[in-house]
Design an enzyme around this catalytic site. Structure first.
Site, PDB file in Angstrom:
ATOM      1  N   ARG A  31       0.841  -1.196   0.000  1.00 15.80           N
ATOM      2  CA  ARG A  31       0.000   0.000   0.000  1.00 15.80           C
ATOM      3  C   ARG A  31       0.877   1.248   0.000  1.00 15.80           C
ATOM      4  O   ARG A  31       1.923   1.297   0.665  1.00 15.80           O
ATOM      5  CB  ARG A  31      -0.883  -0.017   1.248  1.00 15.80           C
TER       6      ARG A  31
ATOM      7  N   THR B 293      -9.429  -0.307  -9.971  1.00 19.73           N
ATOM      8  CA  THR B 293      -8.587  -1.331  -9.358  1.00 19.73           C
ATOM      9  C   THR B 293      -8.624  -2.549 -10.262  1.00 19.73           C
ATOM     10  O   THR B 293      -9.405  -2.616 -11.202  1.00 19.73           O
ATOM     11  CB  THR B 293      -9.128  -1.651  -7.944  1.00 19.73           C
TER      12      THR B 293
ATOM     13  N   THR C 116      -4.071  -1.416  -7.485  1.00 20.11           N
ATOM     14  CA  THR C 116      -4.879  -0.223  -7.753  1.00 20.11           C
ATOM     15  C   THR C 116      -4.048   1.041  -7.903  1.00 20.11           C
ATOM     16  O   THR C 116      -2.930   1.128  -7.386  1.00 20.11           O
ATOM     17  CB  THR C 116      -5.896  -0.014  -6.606  1.00 20.11           C
TER      18      THR C 116
ATOM     19  N   GLN D 262      -3.848   7.764  -4.354  1.00 26.48           N
ATOM     20  CA  GLN D 262      -4.241   6.940  -3.215  1.00 26.48           C
ATOM     21  C   GLN D 262      -4.477   7.728  -1.928  1.00 26.48           C
ATOM     22  O   GLN D 262      -5.210   7.279  -1.038  1.00 26.48           O
ATOM     23  CB  GLN D 262      -3.172   5.884  -2.966  1.00 26.48           C
TER      24      GLN D 262
ATOM     25  N   ASP E 165      -7.843   8.216  -0.318  1.00 23.44           N
ATOM     26  CA  ASP E 165      -8.494   7.168   0.475  1.00 23.44           C
ATOM     27  C   ASP E 165      -8.445   7.479   1.964  1.00 23.44           C
ATOM     28  O   ASP E 165      -9.069   6.782   2.764  1.00 23.44           O
ATOM     29  CB  ASP E 165      -7.836   5.806   0.212  1.00 23.44           C
TER      30      ASP E 165
ATOM     31  N   SER F 143     -10.351  -0.937   0.937  1.00 25.37           N
ATOM     32  CA  SER F 143     -11.340  -2.012   1.002  1.00 25.37           C
ATOM     33  C   SER F 143     -10.928  -3.202   0.151  1.00 25.37           C
ATOM     34  O   SER F 143     -11.703  -4.162   0.016  1.00 25.37           O
ATOM     35  CB  SER F 143     -12.709  -1.514   0.525  1.00 25.37           C
TER      36      SER F 143
ATOM     37  N   GLY G 180     -13.508  -2.314  -7.229  1.00 34.48           N
ATOM     38  CA  GLY G 180     -14.825  -1.768  -6.940  1.00 34.48           C
ATOM     39  C   GLY G 180     -14.893  -0.806  -5.778  1.00 34.48           C
ATOM     40  O   GLY G 180     -15.963  -0.561  -5.236  1.00 34.48           O
ATOM     41  N   GLY G 181     -13.747  -0.249  -5.338  1.00 34.46           N
ATOM     42  CA  GLY G 181     -13.780   0.689  -4.233  1.00 34.46           C
ATOM     43  C   GLY G 181     -14.345   0.038  -2.985  1.00 34.46           C
ATOM     44  O   GLY G 181     -14.111  -1.138  -2.714  1.00 34.46           O
TER      45      GLY G 181
END
Length: 602
Positions: free
Chosen positions: A123, A417, A435, A454, A457, A482, A504-505
């Site tokens: 991440r 993503t 993503t 990012q 988020d 998520s 899909g978030g």
């Protein structure tokens, strides 16, 4: 390097550089009554694929082919994932790439017990100079979302390459350099623009604002390249060659990092804080997966900073108290009570997610771990809140029987993503979701790839009346996600049953949970499960996939007090599951009919 080694590497490179003539696989008939293709999202029916030895499922046929070539010459699941990700950077730039981040679950079939599953965290991180006011106006209010997205402000230090490098050191079989050959060839020789990329470019509003991106994605008259146009990317080919030869360091510690810093900090209207030093300091991490039993299976997902693993485990823990098996779809039509129970469990899980889950290196979970949130007694108590009428909006629970002073997160988390599922010939497997956040990320292109957005988020609000928001911006912190790469095992034997995940978030959690319930409770194969209409609640309206559910279902849910919202729900589910066909144990792969995904295997 000796001559034998050079000869072997040359052979591998030659094999990987070639195109497959097609998968050695078989298709099966879809479940009776499955709805025909329809809707504006480009739904195209898929029946699924079978293979005996190995399998790869990705969001783009060229990426699937690259992974297949790696597996065919003896590569590991991690090797194949690297080849797939490099090709996706090129052919599906709106969704993922080396300018973004990823989460990956890895199953080592030869290892024992808890050591067999690892969670790799790639991440992105916030710049060291970031504060919780990053996405606030001078008046201290949350800025409009796209004011934060477009430009340099939203860009975090990319993580996917460091994550893949770390995984390859532990589980790679083929030389690192060889895995870049398919993407380099496609970047230099050209690839056809896919129908999905062409469609998204037509509706994109911000990409043209970046001169580099405009010159690449549009013709001289400003029109987006149509489907089938052969697009070349020599700049990305050069970057990939540098990484192939030097590992991830050329990206994180050389001219590429300085190019990213310049792009971010020199944006004319929305400059960001990311520096070359932030990029050089980035570290991928190995974390403990979130595993919980569901009936006769064990389901493993990603821990924080992803919320996917916890939320799905909570939903399953609540649904385990209900008779879901009796509520299977009939003729492809969803049962209203099944949708009701699933949506209510989702409301409760999303409420806890919004209040408690963030990067645990900065904000601990209640009780300093996942156990209180997944405690069976706690989930039974939460499930008891589900009645025959919708609760509308759920409140966060108190897993420790004490009120934790935290505010509710307000990040929208948009859905661009991609997901990859792979099983290699040794029985090892990966589930990887990757993503750049919003479609086309921050709309900033550098050296042939797009930069992520990012950081949006994070919650734009740092606190509310209940206290500080767990997912607020902090220096070097990872924004909550998520993404929900998931592996499922037989509880007794520990044998792998399923690898799945989706883009899909924040709806990813519902998409993946749908597949889990459909395969484990309703006995569907993974393609049939993916094909089902998407449904669920993110602690707001009950969301149903537009054009794919009956008016009767809508009315039945309204009678239960649901505020129903019909909407496009373009998941991108991929999955590989173990099945028996005519007594033979095989792999069965599924790809979402809502996107361009495909599956290959031998």
């Amino acid at each position: 390097m000796n001559k034998t080694r050079i000869s072997s590497l040359a052979l591998v490179l030659a094999l990987l550089a070639g195109c497959a003539t097609g998968p050695v696989s078989r298709q099966v008939v879809p479940m009776p009554g499955m709805q025909a293709p329809e809707g504006a999202s480009g739904y195209a029916e898929k029946a699924g694929w079978t293979a005996r030895k190995f399998m790869v499922a990705t969001a783009n046929p060229l990426a699937t082919d690259a992974g297949y070539q790696v597996l065919r010459v003896g590569g590991s699941a991690v090797d194949a994932a690297i080849a797939v990700q490099m090709v996706l950077t090129l052919v599906e730039p709106q969704s993922s790439g080396i300018g973004g981040g990823a989460f990956m679950l890895y199953f080592d079939r030869a290892a024992q017990g808890d050591k067999s599953i690892k969670a790799f965290d790639g991440r992105e991180t916030a710049p060291a100079a970031a504060t919780d006011k990053l996405f606030q106006t001078p008046q201290g209010k949350a800025m409009p979302f796209y004011d934060g997205v477009v430009g340099g402000r939203s860009v975090g230090a990319p993580g996917v390459l460091r994550m893949l490098e770390l995984a390859h050191r532990q589980y790679g079989k083929l030389p690192w350099a060889s895995l870049f050959a398919p993407a380099i060839r496609l970047a230099e020789e050209g690839f056809p623009v896919s129908p999905r990329l062409a469609t998204l470019l037509k509706s994109e509003q911000h990409l043209k604002k970046d001169a580099v991106a405009a010159a690449y994605f549009y013709d001289k008259d400003g029109n987006p390249w149509p489907a089938g146009h052969v697009l070349k990317n020599p700049a990305l080919a050069k970057v990939l060659r540098d990484i192939a030869l030097g590992g991830a360091d050329p990206f994180y510690k050389g001219p590429i990092a300085r190019d990213i810093e310049a792009k971010v900090r020199n944006h004319p209207t929305n400059p960001g804080l990311l520096s070359a030093a932030d990029i050089a300091a980035y570290q991928a991490k190995v974390r403990e997966p979130v595993c919980a039993d569901y009936r006769t299976w064990t389901v493993c997902g990603m821990p924080p900073p992803s919320s996917g693993g916890i939320a799905i485990a909570q939903m399953l823990g609540m649904l385990e108290t209900k008779d879901m098996r009796s509520l299977a779809p009939k003729d492809g039509q969803l049962d209203a009570q099944a949708v009701h129970l699933f949506s209510e469990a989702g409301r409760l899980a999303y409420a806890d997610r919004a209040r408690y889950v963030a990067d645990t290196d900065f904000v601990p979970l209640p009780g300093n771990g996942v156990k209180p949130l997944l405690d069976k007694k706690y989930l039974v108590e939460r499930a008891a809140l589900i009645t025959d009428q919708s609760m509308g909006q759920a409140q966060a629970g108190m897993p420790l029987a004490i009120d934790v002073a935290r505010g509710a997160d307000t990040s929208p988390e948009l859905p661009s993503t991609s997901h990859i599922s792979i099983v290699d010939a040794r029985g090892n497997a990966i589930s990887m979701t990757t993503t750049i956040e919003d479609a086309f990320g921050s709309r900033q292109m550098v050296d042939g790839f797009l930069l992520n957005n990012q950081l949006t988020d994070f919650s734009f609000d740092a606190k509310d009346a209940h206290g500080p928001v767990a997912n607020r911006v902090q220096p070097n912190k990872r924004p909550r996600s998520s993404m929900a790469p998931t592996l499922v095992f037989e509880k007794g034997s520990g044998e792998l049953v399923l690898s799945t995940g989706s883009p899909g978030g924040s709806a990813i959690i519902n998409y993946v949970a749908k597949v889990l319930v459909a395969t484990m409770d309703w006995g569907l194969n993974v393609q049939q499960a993916i094909n089902l209409p998407n449904f669920g609640s993110r602690n707001g309206p009950t969301e149903l996939e537009q054009g794919r559910v009956s008016p009767k279902l809508v009315e039945q849910l309204k009678a239960k007090g649901h505020n129903v919202r019909l909407m496009e729900q373009t998941s991108g589910l991929q999955g590989i599951m173990r099945v028996r066909i005519h007594g033979d144990e095989m792999w069965f792969g599924g790809a979402d009919p809502r996107r361009e995904g495909s599956v290959m295997g031998d």
